[in-house]
Motif scaffolding. Structure first.
Motif, PDB file in Angstrom:
ATOM      1  N   ASN A   1       0.823  -1.216   0.000  1.00  0.00           N
ATOM      2  CA  ASN A   1       0.000   0.000   0.000  1.00  0.00           C
ATOM      3  C   ASN A   1       0.855   1.263   0.000  1.00  0.00           C
ATOM      4  N   SER A   2       2.000   1.198   0.702  1.00  0.00           N
ATOM      5  CA  SER A   2       2.889   2.373   0.724  1.00  0.00           C
ATOM      6  C   SER A   2       3.399   2.688  -0.671  1.00  0.00           C
TER       7      SER A   2
ATOM      8  N   ASP B   1       0.577   4.162  -2.664  1.00  0.00           N
ATOM      9  CA  ASP B   1       0.336   5.559  -2.269  1.00  0.00           C
ATOM     10  C   ASP B   1       1.431   6.477  -2.804  1.00  0.00           C
ATOM     11  N   ALA B   2       2.674   6.011  -2.734  1.00  0.00           N
ATOM     12  CA  ALA B   2       3.791   6.845  -3.212  1.00  0.00           C
ATOM     13  C   ALA B   2       3.619   7.141  -4.701  1.00  0.00           C
ATOM     14  N   GLN B   3       3.184   6.107  -5.439  1.00  0.00           N
ATOM     15  CA  GLN B   3       2.985   6.300  -6.879  1.00  0.00           C
ATOM     16  C   GLN B   3       1.803   7.250  -7.150  1.00  0.00           C
TER      17      GLN B   3
ATOM     18  N   LEU C   1       0.737   9.545  -5.139  1.00  0.00           N
ATOM     19  CA  LEU C   1       1.163  10.906  -4.775  1.00  0.00           C
ATOM     20  C   LEU C   1       1.944  11.537  -5.923  1.00  0.00           C
ATOM     21  N   GLY C   2       2.811  10.732  -6.523  1.00  0.00           N
ATOM     22  CA  GLY C   2       3.583  11.205  -7.672  1.00  0.00           C
ATOM     23  C   GLY C   2       2.661  11.633  -8.805  1.00  0.00           C
TER      24      GLY C   2
ATOM     25  N   VAL D   1       1.105  15.077  -7.774  1.00  0.00           N
ATOM     26  CA  VAL D   1       1.988  16.261  -7.802  1.00  0.00           C
ATOM     27  C   VAL D   1       2.701  16.423  -9.143  1.00  0.00           C
TER      28      VAL D   1
ATOM     29  N   ARG E   1      -8.456   5.654  -3.058  1.00  0.00           N
ATOM     30  CA  ARG E   1      -7.192   6.034  -2.389  1.00  0.00           C
ATOM     31  C   ARG E   1      -6.706   7.387  -2.930  1.00  0.00           C
TER      32      ARG E   1
ATOM     33  N   LYS F   1      -8.542  10.232  -1.408  1.00  0.00           N
ATOM     34  CA  LYS F   1      -8.127  10.494  -0.023  1.00  0.00           C
ATOM     35  C   LYS F   1      -6.749  11.165   0.019  1.00  0.00           C
ATOM     36  N   LEU F   2      -5.872  10.716  -0.863  1.00  0.00           N
ATOM     37  CA  LEU F   2      -4.533  11.332  -0.900  1.00  0.00           C
ATOM     38  C   LEU F   2      -4.627  12.793  -1.363  1.00  0.00           C
TER      39      LEU F   2
ATOM     40  N   LEU G   1      -6.987  14.736  -0.663  1.00  0.00           N
ATOM     41  CA  LEU G   1      -7.395  15.477   0.537  1.00  0.00           C
ATOM     42  C   LEU G   1      -6.202  15.750   1.444  1.00  0.00           C
ATOM     43  N   ALA G   2      -5.284  14.763   1.484  1.00  0.00           N
ATOM     44  CA  ALA G   2      -4.092  14.930   2.330  1.00  0.00           C
ATOM     45  C   ALA G   2      -3.203  16.055   1.808  1.00  0.00           C
ATOM     46  N   LEU G   3      -3.190  16.215   0.503  1.00  0.00           N
ATOM     47  CA  LEU G   3      -2.342  17.257  -0.094  1.00  0.00           C
ATOM     48  C   LEU G   3      -2.997  18.637  -0.062  1.00  0.00           C
ATOM     49  N   ASP G   4      -4.322  18.640  -0.062  1.00  0.00           N
ATOM     50  CA  ASP G   4      -5.075  19.890  -0.202  1.00  0.00           C
ATOM     51  C   ASP G   4      -4.599  21.040   0.692  1.00  0.00           C
TER      52      ASP G   4
ATOM     53  N   GLN H   1       0.833   4.383   7.889  1.00  0.00           N
ATOM     54  CA  GLN H   1       0.203   4.517   6.584  1.00  0.00           C
ATOM     55  C   GLN H   1      -0.534   5.854   6.521  1.00  0.00           C
TER      56      GLN H   1
ATOM     57  N   LEU I   1      -3.042   6.762   4.678  1.00  0.00           N
ATOM     58  CA  LEU I   1      -4.498   6.659   4.661  1.00  0.00           C
ATOM     59  C   LEU I   1      -5.051   6.323   6.041  1.00  0.00           C
TER      60      LEU I   1
ATOM     61  N   LEU J   1      -5.255   9.464   7.892  1.00  0.00           N
ATOM     62  CA  LEU J   1      -6.373  10.297   7.433  1.00  0.00           C
ATOM     63  C   LEU J   1      -7.701   9.764   7.961  1.00  0.00           C
TER      64      LEU J   1
ATOM     65  N   TYR K   1      10.036  13.538 -10.189  1.00  0.00           N
ATOM     66  CA  TYR K   1      10.772  12.738  -9.195  1.00  0.00           C
ATOM     67  C   TYR K   1      12.214  12.488  -9.648  1.00  0.00           C
TER      68      TYR K   1
ATOM     69  N   HIS L   1       6.051  10.673   0.878  1.00  0.00           N
ATOM     70  CA  HIS L   1       5.020   9.944   1.637  1.00  0.00           C
ATOM     71  C   HIS L   1       5.212  10.195   3.132  1.00  0.00           C
TER      72      HIS L   1
ATOM     73  N   LEU M   1       4.265  13.747   4.176  1.00  0.00           N
ATOM     74  CA  LEU M   1       2.822  13.966   4.293  1.00  0.00           C
ATOM     75  C   LEU M   1       2.264  13.357   5.573  1.00  0.00           C
TER      76      LEU M   1
ATOM     77  N   GLN N   1       0.308  15.454   8.381  1.00  0.00           N
ATOM     78  CA  GLN N   1      -1.033  15.115   8.898  1.00  0.00           C
ATOM     79  C   GLN N   1      -1.013  15.107  10.423  1.00  0.00           C
TER      80      GLN N   1
END
Lengths: 320, 203
Positions: A5-6, A9-11, A13-14, A17, A41, A44-45, A47-50, B116, B118, B121, B166, B185, B188, B192
């Motif tokens: 999952n990490s 998520d990293a991908q 996020l890339g 951005v 996902r 949600k990500l 939202l994390a960046l917003d 994680q 998520l 969040l 990147y 990652h 962030l 949070q």
């Protein structure tokens, strides 16, 4: 190999951005299409960046940073040249001559490097900014002229102002009608400092005609002198069938000798022209729209046009 | 030799090529092209307007004097960021504000074990930052980014605020691309946590 999952998520996020290469981008798009849970996902990500967007405005550089940087580089690149000593030489005149030459060399080097690196471009940038500011002035005049037309049913008739029947009366006329905002300058930024309209219509009318001063009316701009035909004088108007975006109403003022050359406001490079539909364009030639020359009539005179299609824009003291 | 108007149409790489061939004005065009962008980056990175100006000037002085070290096959933008970042790190070292890399590295191991994103969040309630808007919100966000460890902050600035790829960030910071991804990652996650624990917002 299954992604964690990490890693996912990293991908993602890339992706958000804009950090991924083209190939990765296409892969993420395909994954998002194929896996609805990844789209969740991604949302949600996002939202994390917003919150980061709250500080997205780039801090503006201080004024003159580029010029100071160029000066620093110029100074640095001239350090290798011979320099005058900290204390002056007391011996013979020959020595003094040598130091003077060294100083001249250093100064010339500084100047040449500085000029070579950037000054011409800085001047051009300022000229570009002045052109834009000048266009904004003309747009403001354009709004004022439209409002005046709506109020009175015609554009300002400078002939009615005789013996003050000069093109420069247009700004006092607009101001008197209450349609001109104070933000416009009667001076083009390319031709001097901002100068708000300083004469009311009554003040302008009170000046003896022989003392009318170009600098106090509308020093930088030209206004349409209208046209004369068999039926008499007509203020500026749109002839039947003439496209509004080709009927010039105002422009940067022509050169003193209106016979040739572009407006001096932009160093003879060209002139801004305001049309009856409110649009403003920059032209490197005096031939605009259907007209052969916007600064003279068909008889090559600075006077009212000889027919409805013959547009003449006269500087402040020009008469129809 | 190209006219100045033509130079403004040139790519960054073409400008440096003209500069290397002796057309100095091309350098001036490049400098002005990056005046806003690089200053903005340095201002954020250094958190000090005066220092940012000094470093901006030193960056272009380096580019001017060390142009022969530039590899023409490399894109100019990341190279400029490399020079600017190195200059900024030097300036921070001189002002004793730079966190030593070894210290950062230890923290990076901890960052790799960060929770994680998520889960973070989902575990918290409504975003506490939503309680403030406008300038105040911007200031809180800026302060939280400034509090990040150096190695995470660099990636946030380059990836999010400067919009670099990147791969370019990896080149600029001399780290693998995978590390860029994991650092963003981790950054962030930290942000949070930082936003969730803002005391001012809890009141």
């Amino acid at each position: 190999m299954r992604e964690s999952n990490s890693q996912i998520d990293a991908q993602l996020l890339g992706f958000l951005v804009g950090g991924l290469e083209e190939k990765e981008l296409r892969q993420v798009e395909a994954d998002l299409e194929a896996h609805p849970e990844r789209r969740l996902r991604l949302d949600k990500l996002r939202l994390a960046l917003d919150p980061l967007a709250a500080d997205k405005d780039e801090p503006a550089p201080p004024r003159g940073l580029a010029v100071r940087t160029i000066a620093l580089i110029a100074e640095h690149s001239c350090r290798q040249l011979p320099r005058a000593p900290a204390t002056s030489r007391q011996s013979g005149g020959g020595g003094r001559t040598w130091w003077r030459r060294a100083d001249v060399l250093v100064a010339a080097c500084l100047l040449l490097t500085f000029l070579g690196l950037g000054i011409p471009a800085v001047v051009r940038m300022r000229a570009g900014a002045a052109r834009v500011e000048c266009q904004n002035n003309l747009r403001t005049f354009g709004f004022a002229l439209q409002n005046y037309h709506e109020l009175r049913g015609h554009y300002p008739n400078i002939a009615e102002e005789a013996p003050h029947n000069v093109a420069g009366m247009v700004i006092p006329i607009l101001a008197d009608a209450g349609v001109l905002k104070d933000t416009a300058s009667i001076r083009c930024a390319g031709n001097g400092a901002h100068l708000a309209n300083s004469l009311t219509l009554d003040e302008a009318r009170a000046i003896p005609p022989e003392n009318l001063d170009d600098r106090r009316l509308t020093p930088s701009y030209a206004f349409s002198l209208g046209f004369k035909d068999d039926t008499g004088y007509h203020p500026p108007c749109q002839c039947e069938g003439q496209p509004a975006n080709l009927v010039a109403l105002m422009s940067d003022g022509p050169p003193l000798n209106a016979g040739a050359g572009n407006s001096p406001n932009h160093r003879g490079d060209g002139q801004n022209v305001l049309f009856i539909d409110g649009s403003v364009g920059y032209y490197k030639t005096r031939n605009v729209g259907f007209d052969n020359d916007i600064f003279t009539n068909k008889a090559k005179q600075v006077a009212a046009g000889l027919d409805c299609l013959d547009i003449v824009l006269g500087r402040s003291l020009a008469r129809p | 030799m190209l006219s100045s108007d033509d130079l403004t149409e040139c790519s960054d790489e073409e400008l440096l090529a003209y500069f290397r061939r002796g057309q100095r004005e091309a350098f001036g065009v490049l400098l002005r092209r990056y005046e806003g962008e690089l200053y903005g980056y340095l201002r954020r990175y250094l958190g000090d307007a005066e220092l940012a100006e000094d470093v901006f000037q030193n960056t272009f002085l380096q580019v001017f004097t060390k142009i022969n070290r530039y590899d023409p096959d490399r894109p100019v933008r990341p190279w400029l960021y490399t020079v600017a970042t190195n200059q900024a790190i030097d300036a921070l070292r001189r002002s004793a504000r730079f966190q030593a890399m070894s210290l950062d590295q230890e923290r990076e191991d901890a960052a790799a074990d960060s929770p994680q994103l998520l889960s973070l969040l989902e575990s918290r309630g409504p975003n506490p930052l939503d309680q403030v808007q406008g300038e105040e919100r911007g200031q809180l966000v800026r302060a939280s980014v400034e509090r990040l460890p150096e190695f995470l902050r660099q990636v946030v600035l380059l990836a999010y605020y400067q919009g670099l790829k990147y791969k370019d960030i990896a080149d600029i910071l001399s780290i693998p691309v995978g590390t860029v991804k994991s650092r963003l990652h981790a950054a962030l996650c930290k942000l949070q946590e930082s936003w969730a624990n803002m005391p001012a917002l809890k009141d």
